[in-house]
Design a protein around this motif. Structure first.
Motif, short mmCIF file in Angstrom:
data_model
loop_
_atom_site.label_atom_id
_atom_site.label_comp_id
_atom_site.label_asym_id
_atom_site.label_seq_id
_atom_site.Cartn_x
_atom_site.Cartn_y
_atom_site.Cartn_z
N GLN A 22 1.06 -0.97 0.05
CA GLN A 22 0.07 -0.05 -0.02
C GLN A 22 0.93 1.40 0.07
O GLN A 22 2.05 1.31 0.49
CB GLN A 22 -0.79 -0.05 1.22
N SER A 23 0.22 2.25 -0.39
CA SER A 23 1.11 3.66 -0.33
C SER A 23 -0.20 4.49 -0.08
O SER A 23 -1.41 4.22 -0.41
CB SER A 23 1.62 3.92 -1.56
N LEU A 42 1.89 5.20 -9.31
CA LEU A 42 2.19 4.33 -8.27
C LEU A 42 1.56 2.79 -8.73
O LEU A 42 2.28 1.97 -8.38
CB LEU A 42 1.44 4.60 -6.90
N CYS A 47 2.30 -0.62 -6.92
CA CYS A 47 1.49 -0.35 -5.83
C CYS A 47 0.22 -1.28 -5.98
O CYS A 47 -0.25 -1.33 -7.12
CB CYS A 47 0.87 1.03 -5.72
N ARG A 228 2.78 -0.86 4.40
CA ARG A 228 3.21 0.51 3.90
C ARG A 228 4.57 0.91 4.35
O ARG A 228 4.73 0.88 5.66
CB ARG A 228 2.44 1.66 4.12
N VAL A 239 6.67 2.48 -2.37
CA VAL A 239 6.60 1.39 -3.11
C VAL A 239 7.76 0.68 -3.62
O VAL A 239 7.88 -0.54 -3.56
CB VAL A 239 5.61 1.75 -4.44
#
Length: 353
Positions: A22-23, A42, A47, A228, A239
């Motif tokens: 996750q981001s 991303l 991601c 994260r 990421v």
């Protein structure tokens, strides 16, 4: 650690499924174009799930348009106003992140839970060292692993008591050892999937060290379903770092692995610059599951490069491209082009197979 499966959009976490990355966007969610651009960047970086803040009703409503233009699940981050959680769900959020303690009265939490339940949308209950309840701080004499765990389970119980258990739990601390101990403890107390990270880890260099240390210690225990890497930096860096951590621990396969030797007095080539340029080239071939070795001298370079799928070693204006027993010699300024051509050849070979 055995955890329950939870569906987030078209992704599944828990239940032995791969750990997902996750981001979080740092754009204003209300700015749909900017937010979509960042999410697409991303996505390309690897991601799996993106989180966006929803601090206003305009932001919550923007989720609907954002969702039409991205390809990964979106989590809405909510604080203080239960109406924003409901609006985010109604506008297509695949998961919401709340802390029941700051959403308001039990009836307001119940309204959020009812809305999530109707759509079977997971709720991530997030607790961190800065949000611990006063009574727990007094009970445990400050922020401790036991305090974090008790807070998280208490907040989860609020929702469970309302008949809903489609939950993900996160307990985060900026102190690595506190975070590690807390995750080990909570893994024995719940079967809800865990989202893992070292919160407020810091700027790029310091944050990478703290996050890599903490996540490695937690993930190596079999704990964690999503991660994260929290950095005061471009989210792309989060990421990229998360992918490397997972690959280093053997929790993610695929993509190019680059190994490079440290510089020393024997180095007769711009090894630092060479390795950085190889990284950029490798990003174009992330569909290949191979190892590239970048070596800086003729002492250990050729031998170590042969242990990789492909290697380059150089010094004194010349370079070697090594693939198995085949060694080709090039002028230093032609070495990277030769590497790129060889990577294209490897890709074509794999496509033929």
């Amino acid at each position: 650690m055995d955890t329950k499966e939870v569906h987030i959009g078209d992704r599944v976490i828990g239940g032995g499924n791969p750990v997902l990355i996750q981001s979080m966007t740092n754009t204003r969610t209300e700015d749909v174009d900017a937010t979509v651009r960042q999410i697409l960047d991303l996505e390309r970086a690897g991601c799996d799930i993106i989180r966006c803040t929803a601090p206003t009703m305009e932001a919550a409503k923007a989720i609907s348009e954002i969702k039409k233009r991205i390809h990964i699940p979106l989590v809405a981050d909510i604080h203080f106003d239960y109406r924003l959680a409901i609006a985010s769900i109604e506008n297509g959020a695949d998961k919401i992140r709340i802390n029941p303690g700051n959403i308001g009265s039990r009836e307001r939490v119940r309204e959020v839970v009812k809305c999530a339940s109707e759509r079977n949308i997971p709720i991530r209950v997030g607790v961190n060292s800065g949000s611990l309840e006063k009574d727990l701080l007094e009970k445990y004499g400050g922020v401790t692993p036991k305090a974090l765990v008790e807070s998280a389970l208490r907040e989860a119980a609020v929702i469970e008591d309302m008949g809903y258990d489609n939950l993900v739990i996160s307990i985060k601390s900026s102190d690595v050892l506190t975070a590690v101990a807390a995750h080990k403890l909570i893994s024995t107390r719940t079967d809800h999937p865990l989202h893992v990270g070292i919160t407020e880890a810091g700027t790029l260099r310091r944050g990478l060290i703290k996050s890599a240390t903490g996540l490695a210690l937690i993930l190596s225990e079999g704990i964690g379903d999503t991660i994260r890497v929290s950095l005061t930096a471009d989210p792309i860096e989060e990421v990229t770092a998360a992918k490397e951590i997972l690959k280093t621990l053997g929790l993610r396969k695929g993509g190019i692995e680059i190994v490079s030797c440290p510089t020393c007095g024997r180095t007769q080539i711009d090894l630092i610059g060479l390795a950085e340029r190889v990284e950029r080239i490798a990003s174009e071939f992330d569909d290949l599951n191979i190892k590239i070795a970048v070596m800086g001298c003729v002492v250990n370079g050729p031998g170590e490069a042969r242990e990789a799928d492909i290697g380059i070693a150089g010094g004194d204006g010349v370079g070697l491209l090594i693939r198995g027993d085949h060694v080709k010699k090039f002028p230093e300024d032609e070495l990277l082009d030769a590497l790129k051509d060889e990577l294209k050849r490897i890709r074509n070979e794999k496509e033929i197979l």
